[in-house]
Scaffold this active site. Structure first.
Site, PDB file in Angstrom:
ATOM      1  N   LYS A  22     -28.400   6.155 -21.061  1.00  0.00           N
ATOM      2  CA  LYS A  22     -29.864   6.363 -21.092  1.00  0.00           C
ATOM      3  C   LYS A  22     -30.482   5.853 -19.796  1.00  0.00           C
ATOM      4  O   LYS A  22     -31.326   6.521 -19.199  1.00  0.00           O
ATOM      5  CB  LYS A  22     -30.456   5.598 -22.271  1.00  0.00           C
ATOM      6  CG  LYS A  22     -31.970   5.458 -22.248  1.00  0.00           C
ATOM      7  CD  LYS A  22     -32.521   4.746 -23.455  1.00  0.00           C
ATOM      8  CE  LYS A  22     -32.488   3.251 -23.308  1.00  0.00           C
ATOM      9  NZ  LYS A  22     -33.553   2.664 -22.482  1.00  0.00           N
ATOM     10  N   ASN A  23     -30.050   4.674 -19.344  1.00  0.00           N
ATOM     11  CA  ASN A  23     -30.717   4.038 -18.201  1.00  0.00           C
ATOM     12  C   ASN A  23     -30.283   4.598 -16.853  1.00  0.00           C
ATOM     13  O   ASN A  23     -30.881   4.279 -15.831  1.00  0.00           O
ATOM     14  CB  ASN A  23     -30.514   2.523 -18.261  1.00  0.00           C
ATOM     15  CG  ASN A  23     -31.307   1.918 -19.420  1.00  0.00           C
ATOM     16  OD1 ASN A  23     -32.067   2.612 -20.088  1.00  0.00           O
ATOM     17  ND2 ASN A  23     -31.100   0.645 -19.679  1.00  0.00           N
ATOM     18  N   CYS A 117     -44.309  -5.039 -23.915  1.00  0.00           N
ATOM     19  CA  CYS A 117     -43.549  -4.483 -25.045  1.00  0.00           C
ATOM     20  C   CYS A 117     -42.874  -5.667 -25.749  1.00  0.00           C
ATOM     21  O   CYS A 117     -43.069  -6.823 -25.394  1.00  0.00           O
ATOM     22  CB  CYS A 117     -42.526  -3.458 -24.565  1.00  0.00           C
ATOM     23  SG  CYS A 117     -41.195  -4.178 -23.620  1.00  0.00           S
ATOM     24  N   ARG A 122     -44.017  -6.318 -18.687  1.00  0.00           N
ATOM     25  CA  ARG A 122     -43.253  -5.396 -17.829  1.00  0.00           C
ATOM     26  C   ARG A 122     -44.047  -5.194 -16.529  1.00  0.00           C
ATOM     27  O   ARG A 122     -44.615  -4.148 -16.286  1.00  0.00           O
ATOM     28  CB  ARG A 122     -43.015  -4.067 -18.541  1.00  0.00           C
ATOM     29  CG  ARG A 122     -42.360  -4.162 -19.897  1.00  0.00           C
ATOM     30  CD  ARG A 122     -41.018  -4.852 -19.907  1.00  0.00           C
ATOM     31  NE  ARG A 122     -39.954  -4.111 -19.280  1.00  0.00           N
ATOM     32  CZ  ARG A 122     -39.184  -3.228 -19.914  1.00  0.00           C
ATOM     33  NH1 ARG A 122     -39.401  -2.979 -21.182  1.00  0.00           N
ATOM     34  NH2 ARG A 122     -38.240  -2.579 -19.285  1.00  0.00           N
ATOM     35  N   ASP A 309     -29.400  -6.517 -21.819  1.00  0.00           N
ATOM     36  CA  ASP A 309     -29.448  -5.496 -22.871  1.00  0.00           C
ATOM     37  C   ASP A 309     -28.348  -5.666 -23.910  1.00  0.00           C
ATOM     38  O   ASP A 309     -28.331  -4.951 -24.909  1.00  0.00           O
ATOM     39  CB  ASP A 309     -29.344  -4.087 -22.263  1.00  0.00           C
ATOM     40  CG  ASP A 309     -30.579  -3.767 -21.455  1.00  0.00           C
ATOM     41  OD1 ASP A 309     -30.540  -2.778 -20.695  1.00  0.00           O
ATOM     42  OD2 ASP A 309     -31.568  -4.499 -21.567  1.00  0.00           O
ATOM     43  N   ARG A 401     -34.499   5.042 -30.158  1.00  0.00           N
ATOM     44  CA  ARG A 401     -34.846   5.142 -28.732  1.00  0.00           C
ATOM     45  C   ARG A 401     -33.604   5.028 -27.868  1.00  0.00           C
ATOM     46  O   ARG A 401     -33.514   5.613 -26.802  1.00  0.00           O
ATOM     47  CB  ARG A 401     -35.824   4.022 -28.348  1.00  0.00           C
ATOM     48  CG  ARG A 401     -37.206   4.165 -28.954  1.00  0.00           C
ATOM     49  CD  ARG A 401     -38.131   3.142 -28.370  1.00  0.00           C
ATOM     50  NE  ARG A 401     -38.003   3.140 -26.926  1.00  0.00           N
ATOM     51  CZ  ARG A 401     -38.334   2.104 -26.143  1.00  0.00           C
ATOM     52  NH1 ARG A 401     -38.813   1.015 -26.688  1.00  0.00           N
ATOM     53  NH2 ARG A 401     -38.201   2.167 -24.843  1.00  0.00           N
TER      54      ARG A 401
HETATM   55  C1  EPZ Z   1     -34.404  -1.866 -16.737  1.00  0.00           C
HETATM   56  O1  EPZ Z   1     -35.756  -2.162 -16.990  1.00  0.00           O
HETATM   57  C2  EPZ Z   1     -33.827  -1.311 -18.027  1.00  0.00           C
HETATM   58  N1  EPZ Z   1     -34.537  -0.089 -18.418  1.00  0.00           N
HETATM   59  C3  EPZ Z   1     -33.928  -2.349 -19.131  1.00  0.00           C
HETATM   60  O2  EPZ Z   1     -33.285  -1.800 -20.272  1.00  0.00           O
HETATM   61  C4  EPZ Z   1     -33.179  -3.599 -18.706  1.00  0.00           C
HETATM   62  O3  EPZ Z   1     -33.325  -4.586 -19.699  1.00  0.00           O
HETATM   63  C5  EPZ Z   1     -33.747  -4.098 -17.366  1.00  0.00           C
HETATM   64  O4  EPZ Z   1     -33.681  -3.048 -16.376  1.00  0.00           O
HETATM   65  C6  EPZ Z   1     -32.970  -5.299 -16.830  1.00  0.00           C
HETATM   66  O5  EPZ Z   1     -31.638  -4.948 -16.650  1.00  0.00           O
HETATM   67  C7  EPZ Z   1     -34.200   1.071 -17.835  1.00  0.00           C
HETATM   68  O6  EPZ Z   1     -33.367   1.135 -16.965  1.00  0.00           O
HETATM   69  C8  EPZ Z   1     -34.905   2.301 -18.348  1.00  0.00           C
HETATM   70  P1  EPZ Z   1     -36.431  -4.899 -14.215  1.00  0.00           P
HETATM   71  P2  EPZ Z   1     -36.733  -2.551 -15.751  1.00  0.00           P
HETATM   72  O7  EPZ Z   1     -37.501  -4.339 -13.334  1.00  0.00           O
HETATM   73  O8  EPZ Z   1     -36.303  -1.854 -14.523  1.00  0.00           O
HETATM   74  C9  EPZ Z   1     -39.287  -8.612 -13.573  1.00  0.00           C
HETATM   75  C10 EPZ Z   1     -33.093  -1.094 -22.475  1.00  0.00           C
HETATM   76  O9  EPZ Z   1     -32.813  -1.859 -23.395  1.00  0.00           O
HETATM   77  N2  EPZ Z   1     -40.089  -7.690 -12.735  1.00  0.00           N
HETATM   78  O10 EPZ Z   1     -35.040  -4.933 -13.684  1.00  0.00           O
HETATM   79  O11 EPZ Z   1     -38.131  -2.379 -16.224  1.00  0.00           O
HETATM   80  C11 EPZ Z   1     -39.290  -8.210 -15.041  1.00  0.00           C
HETATM   81  O12 EPZ Z   1     -40.417  -8.745 -15.718  1.00  0.00           O
HETATM   82  C12 EPZ Z   1     -34.080  -1.514 -21.429  1.00  0.00           C
HETATM   83  O13 EPZ Z   1     -32.535   0.017 -22.267  1.00  0.00           O
HETATM   84  C13 EPZ Z   1     -41.149  -8.205 -11.998  1.00  0.00           C
HETATM   85  O14 EPZ Z   1     -41.421  -9.397 -12.051  1.00  0.00           O
HETATM   86  O15 EPZ Z   1     -36.425  -4.108 -15.591  1.00  0.00           O
HETATM   87  C14 EPZ Z   1     -38.000  -8.821 -15.530  1.00  0.00           C
HETATM   88  O16 EPZ Z   1     -38.211 -10.186 -15.793  1.00  0.00           O
HETATM   89  C15 EPZ Z   1     -34.922  -2.671 -21.898  1.00  0.00           C
HETATM   90  N3  EPZ Z   1     -41.881  -7.345 -11.220  1.00  0.00           N
HETATM   91  C16 EPZ Z   1     -37.067  -8.684 -14.337  1.00  0.00           C
HETATM   92  O17 EPZ Z   1     -37.918  -8.508 -13.194  1.00  0.00           O
HETATM   93  C17 EPZ Z   1     -41.590  -6.018 -11.125  1.00  0.00           C
HETATM   94  O18 EPZ Z   1     -42.287  -5.293 -10.373  1.00  0.00           O
HETATM   95  C18 EPZ Z   1     -36.104  -7.507 -14.406  1.00  0.00           C
HETATM   96  O19 EPZ Z   1     -36.887  -6.363 -14.691  1.00  0.00           O
HETATM   97  C19 EPZ Z   1     -40.509  -5.511 -11.883  1.00  0.00           C
HETATM   98  C20 EPZ Z   1     -39.762  -6.364 -12.674  1.00  0.00           C
END
Ligand code: EPZ
Length: 422
Positions: A22-23, A117, A122, A309, A401
Site C-alpha cells: 500500500k505504502n 489521526c 501528521r 507500522d 484501509r
Molecule cells: C508514512 O507516513 C506511512 N504512510 C506510515 O504508514 C508510516 O507509519 C510512516 O511513514 C512512518 O514510517 C504511507 O507511506 C502512506 P513520516 P508519513 O512523514 O510519510 C514527523 C500505515 O500504517 N513529520 O515519515 O506521513 C511525523 O509527525 C501508515 O500504513 C514531521 O514532523 O510519515 C512523524 O513523527 C501509518 N514533519 C515522523 O516525522 C513533516 O513534515 C515520521 O513521519 C512530516 C513528518
C-alpha cells in the site's frame, strides 16, 4: 457498520501470498501525475485507501480504471483541477503526496492539510520546507496548502530531517517535484524506506535521473519531461510482518509467498530473538513458533530500524511472552490506541510516556474491542485469534484501509473470523 467476530484460540498453518505494498502504491500512483499519458501499475492492492486515492486522482482530472488482469491504468493526459479537496484528503492523510507532482506538472497546487489521526499529529512542515527550497511559493489558507511555481522549480540542496528523523511522504513529495526541476537537487536525510526506493525506481523508469536510491542522500538531475510507465510495486513488508505475527501468536507455521526478507531485517532480528523461526523459502519465507515466546525490547525507528507500522502487532505478540518486554515508539509517540484495547483482553500493558511495559501473561481472553488506526486494528485481529472465546472488533473499516478482506486471507489458514453487519 461492519464488525469482525473472531473465535479463538486457533493455530494457523499453510501458505499465504503477500499483496503489493500500500505504502509503495500510493506515492507511485501520485507519480503518474508527472507524465502525460497512461501508466499501468501492477500489484496495486484493492484497499479502501487505494480506492480513496483513485477518487482523488479522478477529481484532479485523471481517468483511472483496473483492467481485467487487475492492473491499475492511470491516464493523466488531463490534469486540469490541481486541488486536493478536504472531503477526500481527510479520509486518507497520504493524499498529501499529490502536492509535489501537481506543483511540478501544473505549476500550482491546492491540497488540504491532512489534519490529525488516531496515531497522532501528521505535520507537513518538512514537505513545505523542501518544496520552498525548490522555489515554490507556499502559504496556508483555510486549511489548505497553496503552492505556486509558475516559472517552474529549480534544483537545490535540501536537508529534510526533522525532530523524528526522516519523513517518508515528505521525501516522496520533494523527490517527485525535483524530477522536473531545472538542475540538480540533493536531498540529505531522505527516507530510506523500501517504498521510497520503489518510488525512485519507478520514476527512473519514467525517465527521471535519481541516484543514491535507498540511501539517506538522494541526488536528482532534473529533466524536461517524464513518460508513462508500466511498473510492478514491491510486496507489502508490513502485511508480511503482520502475517508473521499471526503464525507466531497462534503457535502455528506459515509460508509467506512473495515477501522480501531483505526489506525486513530489523523485524526478522526481533522475531528470532523471541524464539520464532524465520527462514527464506522460495520467493518468501517460512515462519514457525514451537516453543515459548521470549520477552524483547522493541524501539521503532526510521528504516532500516524496526518499523512503527508493526509496533502494535508485535506488542500483541509480546503480551504472551514469558517475562517483561518494553516497546518504545519513537516515530509517533501517541501510537498506542491498541494498549487499552489489548488490556481489555487481559493483557498487562502499562504506558510510560513514549514506552509501554509489556508484562507477559499466560493467555488473552476474548472481549468486545474498538479498532482505531489500521495497524492497531490488525493487532486486535491477531490477539483475537490467540484469545480464548469470541472477540468482537468494532469499526472494522480501519482494518479494510490496509488489509484486503483480512478474513478471506486468514480463514483458509485456520482462522475463524466472521464479518457481520452490526
Ligand atoms: C508514512 O507516513 C506511512 N504512510 C506510515 O504508514 C508510516 O507509519 C510512516 O511513514 C512512518 O514510517 C504511507 O507511506 C502512506 P513520516 P508519513 O512523514 O510519510 C514527523 C500505515 O500504517 N513529520 O515519515 O506521513 C511525523 O509527525 C501508515 O500504513 C514531521 O514532523 O510519515 C512523524 O513523527 C501509518 N514533519 C515522523 O516525522 C513533516 O513534515 C515520521 O513521519 C512530516 C513528518
Amino acid at each position: 457498520m461492519d464488525v469482525l467476530r473472531i473465535e479463538g484460540p486457533v493455530r494457523l498453518s499453510g501458505q499465504v501470498p503477500v499483496n503489493g505494498s500500500k505504502n509503495a502504491a500510493l506515492p507511485i500512483m501520485a507519480s503518474a501525475l508527472l507524465a502525460e499519458g497512461q501508466s499501468s501499475l501492477i500489484g496495486v492492492p484493492d484497499l479502501s485507501d487505494v480506492r480513496v486515492f483513485v477518487e482523488l486522482l479522478k477529481h484532479l482530472g485523471c481517468r483511472v480504471e483496473r483492467n481485467d488482469q487487475g492492473h491499475m491504468l492511470i491516464d493523466s493526459t488531463v490534469v486540469d483541477n490541481p486541488v486536493g479537496e478536504y472531503e477526500i484528503v481527510r479520509k486518507m492523510r497520504a493524499s498529501i503526496c499529490i502536492l509535489g507532482p501537481l506543483l511540478a506538472r501544473c505549476g500550482r497546487a491546492e491540497v488540504s492539510m491532512p489534519g490529525g489521526c488516531a496515531i497522532g499529529d501528521r505535520p507537513i512542515n518538512l514537505h513545505v520546507r523542501g518544496l520552498r527550497e525548490l522555489g515554490a511559493k507556499i502559504h496556508l489558507k483555510n486549511g489548505y496548502v497553496i503552492a505556486e511555481a509558475p516559472d517552474g522549480l529549480t534544483g537545490a540542496s535540501i536537508f529534510l530531517g526533522g525532530s523524528f528523523g526522516s519523513t517518508v511522504l515528505g521525501t516522496a513529495n520533494v523527490m517527485m517535484a525535483a524530477t522536473l526541476a531545472k538542475g540538480r537537487t540533493m536531498i540529505e536525510s531522505a527516507a530510506c524506506e523500501p517504498e521510497i526506493a520503489d518510488l525512485a525506481h519507478c520514476l527512473n523508469a519514467m525517465g527521471a535521473r535519481i541516484s543514491g536510491i535507498g540511501s539517506p542522500r538522494l541526488v536528482i538531475e532534473g529533466v524536461s519531461q517524464l513518460h508513462p510507465v508500466e511498473y510492478t510495486v514491491i510486496p507489502d513488508r508490513i502485511e508480511a510482518g503482520t502475517f508473521m505475527v499471526a503464525a507466531a501468536i497462534t503457535g502455528g507455521e506459515l509460508e509467506l509467498i512473495n515477501c522480501r526478507l531483505d526489506d525486513m531485517m530489523a523485524v526478522v532480528d526481533r522475531f528470532r530473538s523471541i524464539g520464532v523461526a524465520v527462514e527464506k523459502a522460495g520467493s518468501g519465507c517460512a515462519v514457525a513458533r514451537t516453543g515459548p515466546i521470549k520477552p524483547a525490547e522493541i524501539t521503532t525507528q526510521p528504516y532500516p530500524g524496526f518499523p512503527t507500522d508493526l509496533q502494535a502487532q508485535f506488542m500483541a505478540l509480546l503480551a504472551l511472552a514469558e517475562g517483561n518486554s518494553v516497546v518504545i515508539e519513537k516515530i509517533f509517540p501517541d501510537r498506542f490506541m491498541h494498549v487499552a484495547e489489548l488490556n481489555r483482553m487481559a493483557a498487562d500493558l502499562r504506558k510510560e510516556g513514549p514506552a509501554v511495559v509489556v508484562a507477559g501473561v499466560e493467555k488473552l481472553v476474548a472481549a468486545p474491542v474498538m479498532a482505531s488506526d489500521l495497524r492497531a486494528s490488525a493487532a486486535l485481529v491477531l490477539a483475537g485469534m490467540a484469545a480464548e472465546g469470541t472477540t468482537v472488533i468494532n469499526r472494522v473499516y480501519h482494518i479494510d484501509r490496509g488489509y484486503e478482506q483480512i478474513e478471506k486471507r486468514l480463514n483458509p489458514l485456520g482462522a475463524k473470523i466472521y464479518r457481520e453487519n452490526a
